[in-house]
Design an enzyme around this catalytic site. Structure first.
Site, short mmCIF file in Angstrom:
data_model
loop_
_atom_site.label_atom_id
_atom_site.label_comp_id
_atom_site.label_asym_id
_atom_site.label_seq_id
_atom_site.Cartn_x
_atom_site.Cartn_y
_atom_site.Cartn_z
N SER A 39 55.90 35.02 33.43
CA SER A 39 56.70 34.49 32.31
C SER A 39 55.91 34.42 31.02
CB SER A 39 57.16 33.05 32.60
OG SER A 39 57.85 32.96 33.77
N HIS A 70 61.57 37.72 30.91
CA HIS A 70 61.18 38.77 31.86
C HIS A 70 61.96 40.04 31.49
CE1 HIS A 70 59.22 36.29 35.12
NE2 HIS A 70 59.74 35.36 34.34
N HIS A 92 62.29 36.40 41.55
CA HIS A 92 61.79 35.22 42.25
C HIS A 92 62.72 34.90 43.42
CE1 HIS A 92 60.37 34.94 38.09
NE2 HIS A 92 59.33 34.28 38.56
N GLU A 95 66.18 33.30 42.74
CA GLU A 95 67.32 34.12 42.28
C GLU A 95 68.22 34.52 43.46
OE1 GLU A 95 66.29 37.12 39.16
OE2 GLU A 95 64.30 36.24 39.34
N SER A 221 56.12 31.77 42.19
CA SER A 221 56.00 33.23 42.35
C SER A 221 54.70 33.59 43.05
CB SER A 221 56.04 33.88 40.96
OG SER A 221 54.90 33.52 40.21
N HIS A 256 61.66 24.91 30.49
CA HIS A 256 61.25 26.32 30.46
C HIS A 256 60.74 26.70 29.07
CE1 HIS A 256 61.05 30.44 31.78
NE2 HIS A 256 61.93 30.83 30.89
#
Ligand code: HPA
Length: 291
Positions: A39, A70, A92, A95, A221, A256
């Site tokens: 990220s 991304h 990831h 998702e 991740s 985020h």
């Protein structure tokens, strides 16, 4: 789209097909170093010389990423004398993809010839003394994900049933990263990365648990990719950008936006470190040589 990438159900053939597609676009160039950029850290790939760019959607069986920040494309090009293949963006577990599919692109990088993978991520710091913007070379990991990329039948053409993980983050390459950082005047810590499923950030109680378990940074991740790279016999370097103090450490809510802001702030330092690491890997005598 591929719904499943469990070993033993044609995974080997899907990896080969994806690698063959990419190889067909490279005019004979063969990457020796693979990078998976996390990220806000994908900009490094824009600096590659003589680039060939391939959207993930063009590569057979490749999963696509949808997270902001991304890009979802592969860039093959030169840096520091090496041909590199870099992923701008990754998918990831949160998702909804199985771990084997999350890790599929890492297999393709190795199949293309990348015997060394550099895997980067944004992570929350579990050590209160680490300021946001701290870089950390990953010494080892804890896998708290609820799926494993090697679950299911094993295909021995890809790797062994029970891979050793004693040196999942190759010690000689950790030393190389620290040497390069020191030479460039970049401060770098070393520690244990724990992979959490997300997409929620941790609760403060979970943060205390993770600290007690011996983790230094937490993220969503990296671990699936490191597992399959080790399965295939490739060497891994992991570098975390500590973008925030983990939940409960300051009492402030996490966002985020904070993660990407910090990643952007350290971008130049981070990219310089990657330049130095790639150049050191490409040097013939370096740590067994990667190129
Ligand atoms: N937790 C999990 N993942 C993260 C964090 C965090 O605090 N920061 C960036 N990615």
């Amino acid at each position: 789209m591929t719904a499943n990438a469990t070993p033993g159900d044609g995974l080997y053939e899907r990896v080969a097909a994806a690698a063959a597609h990419v190889r067909g676009r490279l005019g004979g160039r063969a990457p020796t170093i693979g990078l998976i950029l996390g990220s806000g850290l994908g900009g490094w790939a824009d600096r590659l010389g003589d680039p060939v760019t391939i959207d993930y959607g063009e590569i057979p069986h490749f999963p696509r990423s949808h997270v902001e920040g991304h890009k979802g494309r592969l860039v093959v090009g030169t840096s520091g004398g090496a041909t590199c293949v870099a992923m701008q963006g990754r998918v990831h577990l949160y998702e909804g993809h199985p771990a084997a599919l999350v890790a599929f692109p890492a297999r393709v990088l190795v199949a293309l010839g990348a015997r060394t993978l550099i895997i980067t991520n944004a992570a929350g710091g579990l050590r209160p003394e680490w300021a946001p913007g701290t870089l950390m070379v990953i010494r080892d990991h804890l896998d708290m994900l609820r799926d494993h990329p090697l679950r299911g039948p094993n295909d021995d053409r890809l790797g062994p049933r029970f891979p050793d993980m004693t040196r999942a983050y190759a010690p000689e390459l950790r030393a190389l990263v620290k040497d390069v950082a020191a030479a460039r005047g970049v401060a770098i810590q070393e520690g244990v990365y724990v992979a959490m499923p997300g997409p929620t950030y941790e609760t403060p109680a979970e943060v205390k648990m993770l600290q007690g378990m011996g983790a230094d940074a937490t993220g969503m991740s990296t671990v699936p990719e490191v597992i399959v790279a080790n399965h295939m016999g490739a060497r891994c370097i992991g570098i975390s950008c500590i973008t925030n103090k983990a939940a409960g450490i300051t009492g402030e809510p996490l966002s985020h936006a904070e993660v990407t802001e910090t990643a952007t702030r350290v971008r130049a330092e981070f990219e310089g470190l990657l330049d130095g690491v790639v150049a050191a890997l490409a040097a013939p005598a370096a740590a067994g040589g990667a190129a």
